[in-house]
Design a protein around this motif. Structure first.
Motif, mmCIF file in Angstrom:
data_model
loop_
_atom_site.group_PDB
_atom_site.id
_atom_site.type_symbol
_atom_site.label_atom_id
_atom_site.label_comp_id
_atom_site.label_asym_id
_atom_site.label_seq_id
_atom_site.Cartn_x
_atom_site.Cartn_y
_atom_site.Cartn_z
ATOM 1 N N SER A 19 0.820 -1.208 0.000
ATOM 2 C CA SER A 19 0.000 0.000 0.000
ATOM 3 C C SER A 19 0.852 1.256 0.000
ATOM 4 O O SER A 19 0.344 2.353 -0.224
ATOM 5 N N VAL A 20 2.174 1.094 0.316
ATOM 6 C CA VAL A 20 3.050 2.263 0.263
ATOM 7 C C VAL A 20 3.118 2.811 -1.156
ATOM 8 O O VAL A 20 3.213 4.019 -1.365
ATOM 9 N N PHE A 21 3.037 1.915 -2.140
ATOM 10 C CA PHE A 21 3.181 2.311 -3.535
ATOM 11 C C PHE A 21 1.818 2.309 -4.228
ATOM 12 O O PHE A 21 0.985 1.430 -3.986
ATOM 13 N N PRO A 22 1.586 3.272 -5.126
ATOM 14 C CA PRO A 22 0.270 3.353 -5.800
ATOM 15 C C PRO A 22 0.083 2.233 -6.829
ATOM 16 O O PRO A 22 1.044 1.753 -7.434
ATOM 17 N N LEU A 69 3.462 8.780 -11.655
ATOM 18 C CA LEU A 69 3.099 7.780 -10.646
ATOM 19 C C LEU A 69 4.346 7.120 -10.049
ATOM 20 O O LEU A 69 4.406 6.822 -8.850
ATOM 21 N N ARG A 70 5.342 6.897 -10.919
ATOM 22 C CA ARG A 70 6.581 6.276 -10.443
ATOM 23 C C ARG A 70 7.294 7.194 -9.448
ATOM 24 O O ARG A 70 7.810 6.741 -8.415
ATOM 25 N N ARG A 71 7.331 8.485 -9.763
ATOM 26 C CA ARG A 71 7.987 9.443 -8.871
ATOM 27 C C ARG A 71 7.275 9.506 -7.515
ATOM 28 O O ARG A 71 7.902 9.587 -6.458
ATOM 29 N N ASN A 72 5.948 9.441 -7.567
ATOM 30 C CA ASN A 72 5.169 9.454 -6.316
ATOM 31 C C ASN A 72 5.518 8.239 -5.458
ATOM 32 O O ASN A 72 5.684 8.334 -4.232
ATOM 33 N N GLY A 73 5.640 7.082 -6.097
ATOM 34 C CA GLY A 73 6.002 5.874 -5.358
ATOM 35 C C GLY A 73 7.397 5.969 -4.754
ATOM 36 O O GLY A 73 7.627 5.539 -3.619
#
Length: 470
Positions: A19-22, A69-73
């Motif tokens: 859940s840490v990662f989108p 999305l990758r940067r957010n993760g």
């Protein structure tokens, strides 16, 4: 003191999980960007051109969405990694906090020991001075026996009352035949006589102990009391005996009271009946017993009982203060050890959490790798949707750019230092050693404090003063 440790190992509510990662919804992105429609439209126009070697704006937009999305993760990963590193860093600070706790605990216990020693000073001085005074008192008056203590007012008064009752009933019996009121009238007269006889003899016996003293004035006072008692015992009981003789001679009760005194002065031994002599003997015997009771109410040597009692009181006070001091120090010792054990447990729990964080970081890195692979797969899938639609509608061959993967720059997470786990475990051992050393020191301080209070006989003989001076 333990609050700093509790704050040091406060929970941060971070658990490694997917859940840490989108989660990337590629179908939603494909619909929003209309990749199939745009691909067919651009393919029918032979766009991008056959000679294009770089990605067109559609492919760039797809990559930008996935990269966002990758940067957010990755940002979430860095936040969690920082938390885990902080957990491990806390383990190194724990021993310093425990050192502070142990030092403060030892200092507090030592302060309590000094306070209890100060409180014991007065009782120690009083006991030593009382003992020295008794020694000098015995030496001064050549006494080599323990003092006789007062038996208590209840027993003293009870014995006096028994003497009064015995004499009262015996006299009442001998008076009852001549009293117009019978036994009751004789009892009243006998009670008055018994009170004077017993109370006066007891008091004079008490003061007659002055004969045992070495001081001339005290001896003279005791001699006067003895003479007064003998005079009282003989005169009073002879007067009572003559009074009875007069009553037997049919003399009126009131006149007999006056004539009894006259007869004692004129002919003290001139009693007319055996019963009168018995009455005199009983009265004198009760008087003598009462005198002895007063003499032995306390120690026959004046002042000796008071000296002995002062020493006994000083001993009781010292013993009570000693028991209180040991009990109080035992309680303080227990509290100090509980604090140290609590600190030790806080550190163990905290470092255990730190070690758990180390494995949590391992799980986080594994989840990161899965997320990065997902980004690459979703990007390739979205590009394939656009390119396939473009190819199907193109009248001309596809451009060379369609063979590019448009992947992301590889991300290499910092390697986990397994040695930090061993370092954290070593901190646990060092903290336990610190706590154990503090507990041993507290026990040793307690033992030394109890020994410093000294036993009763040591205080009395002044041995504690010699030891302290040494």
């Amino acid at each position: 003191m333990l609050e700093s440790l509790k704050k040091l190992f406060r929970p941060d509510d971070v658990i490694a999980s997917l859940s840490v990662f989108p989660e990337i919804d590629d179908a939603k992105i494909a619909n929003e960007l209309d990749l199939e429609g745009v691909g067919r439209a651009r393919g029918s126009q032979s766009q991008p051109a056959q000679g294009a070697t770089t990605a067109d704006h559609v492919e760039t937009a797809v990559r930008a969405r996935i990269e966002s999305l990758r940067r957010n993760g990755l940002e979430r990963y860095e936040g969690n990694r920082t938390i885990y590193n902080e957990r491990l860093a806390r383990a190194g600070q724990a021993r310093k906090e425990v050192d502070i706790v142990a030092g403060d605990t030892r200092a507090d216990f030592l302060a309590e020991v000094k306070i209890r020693k100060a409180k014991m000073t007065s009782s120690i001085e009083r006991l030593k001075e009382s003992y020295d005074y008794r020694v000098s008192f015995r030496r001064k008056y050549n006494l080599d026996r323990p003092a006789r203590q007062f038996e208590g007012w209840f027993r003293f008064i009870l014995v006096a009352v028994i003497f009064i009752v015995i004499e009262c009933f015996l006299n009442a019996y001998l008076f009852s035949g001549m009293n117009e009121q019978g036994l009751l009238g004789g009892l009243f007269q006998a009670l008055i006589i018994s009170l004077v006889n017993v109370v006066g003899s007891v008091m004079l016996g008490f003061f007659a102990c002055g004969l045992n003293h070495t001081h001339p004035i005290r001896k003279l006072g005791g001699l006067v009391a003895l003479v007064l008692w003998f005079a009282l015992a003989v005169a009073l009981n002879l007067a009572v005996a003559h009074f009875r003789d007069l009553l037997e001679g049919s003399v009126a009760w009131r006149d007999a009271l006056t004539l009894a005194v006259v007869n004692v002065k004129a002919n003290p031994l001139g009693l007319a009946s055996l019963e009168s002599w018995v009455l005199f003997a009983i009265g004198f015997m009760i008087s003598a017993l009462s005198f002895l009771k007063g003499w032995h109410a306390h120690d026959p040597f004046p002042g000796y009982a008071a000296v002995e009692k002062a020493l006994d009181d000083a001993r009781l006070t010292y013993e009570a203060d000693l028991v209180d001091a040991i009990d109080e120090l035992s309680e303080k010792r227990r509290e100090a050890i509980d604090k140290l054990k609590d600190a030790d447990q806080q550190v163990r729990d905290g470092i255990s959490s730190a070690i758990d964080a180390l494995f949590g970081r391992t799980a986080l890195d594994a989840h990161l790798q899965a997320f990065l692979e997902q980004c690459d797969m979703k990007l390739a899938h979205l590009l394939a949707i656009y390119r396939d639609a473009n190819r199907a509608a193109r009248p001309l061959p596809e451009p060379a750019s369609f063979s590019q993967t448009l992947g992301f720059t590889p991300f290499a997470p910092t390697q986990i230092e397994i040695s930090r786990k061993h370092g954290a475990e070593a901190e646990v051992e060092r903290v336990s050693a610190t706590v154990d050393a503090a507990i041993r020191e507290i026990f040793q301080t307690f033992t030394e404090a109890v020994e410093a209070f000294h036993q009763l006989e040591e205080v009395q003989r002044g041995r504690h003063l010699t030891q302290e001076a040494a």
